[in-house]
Write a protein that holds these residues in place. Sequence first.
Motif, short mmCIF file in Angstrom:
data_model
loop_
_atom_site.label_atom_id
_atom_site.label_comp_id
_atom_site.label_asym_id
_atom_site.label_seq_id
_atom_site.Cartn_x
_atom_site.Cartn_y
_atom_site.Cartn_z
N VAL A 100 13.22 5.48 6.53
CA VAL A 100 12.95 4.63 5.37
C VAL A 100 12.69 3.19 5.81
O VAL A 100 11.90 2.49 5.20
N PHE A 102 10.99 2.31 8.13
CA PHE A 102 9.64 2.20 8.70
C PHE A 102 8.55 2.67 7.75
O PHE A 102 7.41 2.87 8.16
N LEU A 103 8.90 2.81 6.47
CA LEU A 103 7.92 3.26 5.49
C LEU A 103 6.77 2.27 5.33
O LEU A 103 5.67 2.64 4.93
N TRP A 104 7.04 1.01 5.63
CA TRP A 104 6.00 -0.02 5.52
C TRP A 104 4.82 0.27 6.46
O TRP A 104 3.73 -0.27 6.27
N LEU A 105 5.07 1.13 7.47
CA LEU A 105 3.99 1.48 8.41
C LEU A 105 2.94 2.38 7.77
O LEU A 105 1.83 2.51 8.29
N LEU A 106 3.31 3.02 6.67
CA LEU A 106 2.39 3.96 6.02
C LEU A 106 1.73 3.31 4.81
O LEU A 106 2.32 2.43 4.18
N ALA A 111 3.78 6.79 1.72
CA ALA A 111 5.20 6.45 1.59
C ALA A 111 5.79 7.15 0.37
O ALA A 111 6.88 7.72 0.42
N TYR A 114 6.36 10.80 1.05
CA TYR A 114 7.59 10.99 1.83
C TYR A 114 8.81 10.92 0.92
O TYR A 114 9.70 11.77 0.98
N ALA A 167 12.54 4.62 -6.05
CA ALA A 167 11.71 4.02 -5.00
C ALA A 167 10.23 4.32 -5.23
O ALA A 167 9.37 3.46 -5.05
N ILE A 171 7.21 1.53 -5.78
CA ILE A 171 5.96 1.47 -5.04
C ILE A 171 4.76 1.51 -5.99
O ILE A 171 3.80 0.76 -5.82
N GLY B 12 9.04 1.29 16.05
CA GLY B 12 8.92 0.82 14.66
C GLY B 12 9.31 -0.64 14.54
O GLY B 12 8.63 -1.42 13.86
N ARG B 80 3.13 5.76 13.91
CA ARG B 80 2.54 6.21 12.64
C ARG B 80 2.42 7.72 12.62
O ARG B 80 2.69 8.37 11.61
N MET B 83 5.75 9.16 11.83
CA MET B 83 6.10 9.03 10.41
C MET B 83 5.32 10.02 9.54
O MET B 83 5.85 10.57 8.59
N ARG B 84 4.05 10.20 9.88
CA ARG B 84 3.18 11.03 9.03
C ARG B 84 3.31 12.51 9.32
O ARG B 84 3.38 13.33 8.42
N ARG B 144 9.13 -5.41 -0.08
CA ARG B 144 9.46 -4.31 -1.00
C ARG B 144 10.10 -3.12 -0.28
O ARG B 144 11.05 -2.55 -0.78
N MET B 145 9.58 -2.76 0.89
CA MET B 145 10.14 -1.62 1.62
C MET B 145 11.56 -1.91 2.12
O MET B 145 12.40 -1.03 2.09
N ILE B 148 13.76 -1.41 -0.74
CA ILE B 148 13.95 0.03 -1.00
C ILE B 148 15.00 0.60 -0.05
O ILE B 148 15.86 1.38 -0.46
N ALA B 149 14.96 0.18 1.20
CA ALA B 149 15.93 0.67 2.18
C ALA B 149 17.34 0.21 1.81
O ALA B 149 18.28 1.01 1.83
#
Lengths: 176, 176
Positions: A100, A102-106, A111, A114, A167, A171, B12, B80, B83-84, B144-145, B148-149
């Motif tokens: 979570v 590292f969600l900013w990477l997507l 995100a 996920y 969440a 977004i 990350g 990435r 994550m994906r 924002r992320m 969320i975390a």
Amino acid sequence: MAIGTLGHALLGLLAQRECTGYELTRTFDESLAHVWPTKHSQIYPELAKLQAAGLIRQSGSGARGSKTYAATAEGLEEVRRWMRDTIPSESVRTERMLRVFFLWLLPPNEASTYLREIGGRHRERLARYEAIAAIIPSDDPEDRMGRIAIEAGIRYESAMADWASWAVEEIAKSAS
Amino acid sequence: MAIGTLGHALLGLLAQRECTGYELTRTFDESLAHVWPTKHSQIYPELAKLQAAGLIRQSGSGARGSKTYAATAEGLEEVRRWMRDTIPSESVRTERMLRVFFLWLLPPNEASTYLREIGGRHRERLARYEAIAAIIPSDDPEDRMGRIAIEAGIRYESAMADWASWAVEEIAKSAS
DNA sequence: GCCTCCATGTAATTGGTTACATGATTCT
DNA sequence: AGAATCATGTAACCAATTACATGGAGGC
């Protein structure tokens, strides 16, 4: 030859009733693995260690070479000492929550995917736990601690499922 | 020389901004360790591995022999991809919750003490997380992320604190 | 005869913790 | 001068996962 968390968990299970290594493995798979994942390849050597330390003894043997173990008096004392006099490790390890951060990477839509997926998994487990809770007789004091443990699972899964939904909406808000 | 969860977590962090090993260690201590505990003795060798794999590079060096690392293009791509395209491990490990399964081993008053103590710790962390959340500007999409975390932490600690209070009452009920 | 589940173990590897080791810089 | 913090690393040990390995019993 110090005994660790897994050893104490096995002692705790054997304090309740005698079990074979296979039964202990299944108990872990079905319930304890949610908080302390373990494989049979770790359980069998650990049982040998506990036996060597005199904390459990082989109480019988059954079909297909199965061995039944029971906690000894020293084992019971040891697991109670562990519960009373030692401080549990603070640490929690969860790759799902790590990600979570590292969600900013997507891109936002990935995100969200996920988060929806993990929300779904939390809801699934919530349903399973609620089904288990429903069949525990609420007036039996023997089962009260079991009910308390499952309630922790229910509240955890429920909180995380709600968080995931929240969440996704957060977004969506920022995308517009 | 496959790269694991810790390696991806470091990638990350370095994807966000360049850091020294020491800074990465502190970031873990302060925030990521709540979901993925790690020590500096694991971070430094891991950085060497990531560098050897071409996923990070040493981008500078400062006082006291400090080295600054940055993610390379391949490193960014790798984190990435992680994550994906990879599925996070389902497993959660928490000794505190493991012990709840064995509370029946203690007399009710000691079980209550344990639950009150863990409730207190959850409330402590809840307060810390809420303080952090309060200083994150809510309108900045960059943060924002992060918000969320931290919300996941808030909801988790809050749910567990409530559960502990509820459990103490349940035990009190059965004692009477 | 084959498949599934029961049942136990070992070996090899990776991941993680604790302990050891050293030295520079800043603050008091 | 001494303590705290910054800063990096290695070594030894313990814990955990994955893979290997084997065999009995019951159902189809």
